[in-house]
Design an enzyme around this catalytic site. Structure first.
Site, PDB file in Angstrom:
ATOM      1  N   ASP B  24      50.005  12.138 -55.167  1.00 27.15           N
ATOM      2  CA  ASP B  24      49.670  10.784 -55.612  1.00 27.15           C
ATOM      3  C   ASP B  24      50.611  10.367 -56.734  1.00 27.15           C
ATOM      4  OD1 ASP B  24      47.523  10.641 -53.926  1.00 27.15           O
ATOM      5  OD2 ASP B  24      45.985  10.533 -55.494  1.00 27.15           O
ATOM      6  N   LYS B  81      47.167   3.580 -49.397  1.00 24.56           N
ATOM      7  CA  LYS B  81      45.761   3.551 -48.993  1.00 24.56           C
ATOM      8  C   LYS B  81      45.279   2.135 -48.707  1.00 24.56           C
ATOM      9  CE  LYS B  81      44.408   7.367 -52.107  1.00 24.56           C
ATOM     10  NZ  LYS B  81      44.159   8.488 -51.208  1.00 24.56           N
ATOM     11  N   GLY B 153      39.646  13.033 -57.563  1.00 24.53           N
ATOM     12  CA  GLY B 153      39.590  12.710 -58.986  1.00 24.53           C
ATOM     13  C   GLY B 153      38.673  13.608 -59.783  1.00 24.53           C
ATOM     14  N   GLY B 211      40.418  17.309 -55.176  1.00 24.25           N
ATOM     15  CA  GLY B 211      40.032  18.262 -56.220  1.00 24.25           C
ATOM     16  C   GLY B 211      41.021  19.390 -56.458  1.00 24.25           C
ATOM     17  N   GLY B 232      46.098  14.819 -55.810  1.00 28.60           N
ATOM     18  CA  GLY B 232      45.975  13.481 -56.369  1.00 28.60           C
ATOM     19  C   GLY B 232      46.132  13.518 -57.868  1.00 28.60           C
TER      20      GLY B 232
END
Lengths: 187, 291
Positions: B24, B81, B153, B211, B232
């Site tokens: 990300d 996204k 996240g 995660g 991410g």
């Protein structure tokens, strides 16, 4: 036994093709994995990622080059870029195994990817047609004097041969085609 | 000769991403760090999931200008996204020639009942899943790649592990079950269930997401059967993004070799802080969206 460089990319589809033609195979992730191999495949994937991992291990690069002095290497897409003389991007490793110049992602982004038939012109045999996938594929922009044309798509050169080495800009292995693997490792 | 572009051509790009790390990024600078660290692809988004969670409000498709800037500055594939069910956002991302569209539970849902019908699109889609039923429904809708939802996240691997193990165990159990009943339960055509049983795996690649924060997390997910990992918030919320990004890349390549994962982990600084699942109220869990 043929090795498939497995730092990143579609190494599994090459293992599948080698199985189909009864060639034993092994994943190659570090220098030690090269020993005892009769041939090596550099698969597709992201050339920047493979370069990043290889460039931190100069010994590995040297050993692949040394390997290419005596044993055949087949490269597809990103593998062809690694084997080229120059792909004009400082993030990408070019091992100069085949004297070609390459333009990366030359057809455009994924929405411009496609499958089609290419012709394989091996020695003096009649050209054979096989299917191949062009996935964000590179183009060969220049070939050296000692490099032979192996594959054509329309009038473009999409595959080359130098001595025992072969490289293509596309993916016959994703279309279950075994011809190039046979030519490179069985003849 | 005529060029063809079909479902297989979409899956082919996912094949090329195998054994890699998709990162990300929220700007050009991060995208360049990701590429230089060995990312196979970047996911361009305005806010990473941990900030979306913190900021609240409606999370939408990112500004196309920001995505375009990233496309212009890296040579690796760029993903972006869209909201679940928001086919107009997906159309815009396709017009922008994004390489993969993530119909993502991290963004606010646009349609609570239907995902995007992904078949008419030329751009391939990746979708999240917590179990086999979700994975097969997304594939039936046209997804060319499945990833675990995990809990984006959170910096907590527990949900990604749960989802990967769930999919694997359901795949294994499937061959001994009544396939027409399972097809009905999953709400997908029986032909798709039969294909899965025949090959013993999903018809598209299966990646891990949600995660992952450390090289060890990446190795864990690869050993549990993931073919690539998405990272991410884990990279750019850490105190050493570039080193951590490269360490995770190395860990994915050498996931079976603990000594190499060790050496990749050795000099890293602090990972992102992370959240316990008990700290995230159920109605605020991204993974509950889009079943």
């Amino acid at each position: 036994m043929v090795g498939v460089l497995a730092l990143q990319g579609n190494f599994a589809s090459h293992i599948h093709i080698l199985n189909k033609i009864d060639i034993e195979s092994r994943l190659v992730k570090s220098v030690e994995d090269l020993s005892g191999l009769e041939g090596l495949i550099l698969p597709g994937g992201e050339s920047t990622t493979m370069s990043n991992l290889l460039l931190r291990d100069q010994n590995f690069i040297d050993r692949i080059k040394l390997f290419s002095d005596n044993k055949p290497i087949l490269g597809t897409c990103a593998g062809l870029i690694l084997m080229a003389k120059n792909s004009f991007d400082k993030k990408v490793l070019n091992m100069n195994i085949i004297d070609i110049e390459v333009n990366r992602n030359a057809y455009g982004r994924q929405v411009h990817s496609f499958d089609d038939s290419i012709s394989v012109e091996y020695k003096n045999n009649e050209p054979l047609s096989i299917r191949a996938s062009f996935i964000r594929a590179p183009k060969i922009t220049n070939i050296g004097e000692d490099v032979e044309i192996l594959c054509k798509y329309n009038s473009e050169i999409v595959g080359v041969k130098k001595g025992m080495h072969m490289a293509v800009t596309c993916h016959p292995e994703l279309q279950d085609e075994v011809l190039l693997h046979k030519l490179c490792f069985k003849s | 000769m005529s060029q063809e572009y079909d479902f297989k051509t979409k899956v082919a790009l996912a094949e090329m991403l195998k054994g890699g790390v998709i990162m990300d990024v929220t700007n050009v600078e991060q995208a360049k760090i990701a590429e230089e660290s060995g990312a196979v692809s970047v996911m361009a988004l305005e806010r990473i999931p941990s900030d979306i969670r913190k900021d609240g409000g409606v999370a939408r498709m990112s500004n196309p200008h920001m995505i375009k800037e990233i496309q212009d500055n890296v040579s690796i594939p760029v993903m972006a996204k869209c909201r679940i069910g928001h086919f107009a956002e997906a159309q815009i991302l396709q017009a922008l020639e994004v390489d993969f569209i993530d119909e993502s539970e991290v963004l606010t849902m646009a349609d609570e009942h239907f995902h995007v019908d992904k078949h008419p699109f030329k751009a391939p889609f990746v979708c999240g899943a917590r179990n086999l039923g979700e994975a097969l429904r997304r594939i039936d809708e046209g997804a060319a790649l499945i990833r675990t939802k995990g809990e984006a996240g959170s910096g907590n691997i527990v949900e990604a592990v749960r989802h990967m193990k769930m999919i694997t165990s359901e795949l294994k159990a499937l061959k001994e079950q009544d396939l027409s009943k399972k097809a009905e339960e999953f709400r997908v055509p029986i032909a798709l269930v039969e294909e899965v049983v025949k090959h013993g795996k999903l018809p598209v690649p299966n990646f891990a997401a949600g995660g992952i924060a450390t090289p060890a997390d990446a190795s864990l997910m690869m050993q549990l059967g993931a073919e690539t990992v998405f990272v991410g918030s884990g990279i750019f919320k850490s105190s050493d993004p570039s080193e951590r990004a490269h360490a995770i890349v190395q860990s994915v390549t050498h996931f079976t070799d603990a000594k190499k994962v060790l050496s990749a982990s050795y000099n890293l600084k602090d990972a992102m802080k992370g959240l316990l699942m008990s700290d995230i109220p159920e109605d605020q869990r991204f993974s509950e969206r889009g079943k």
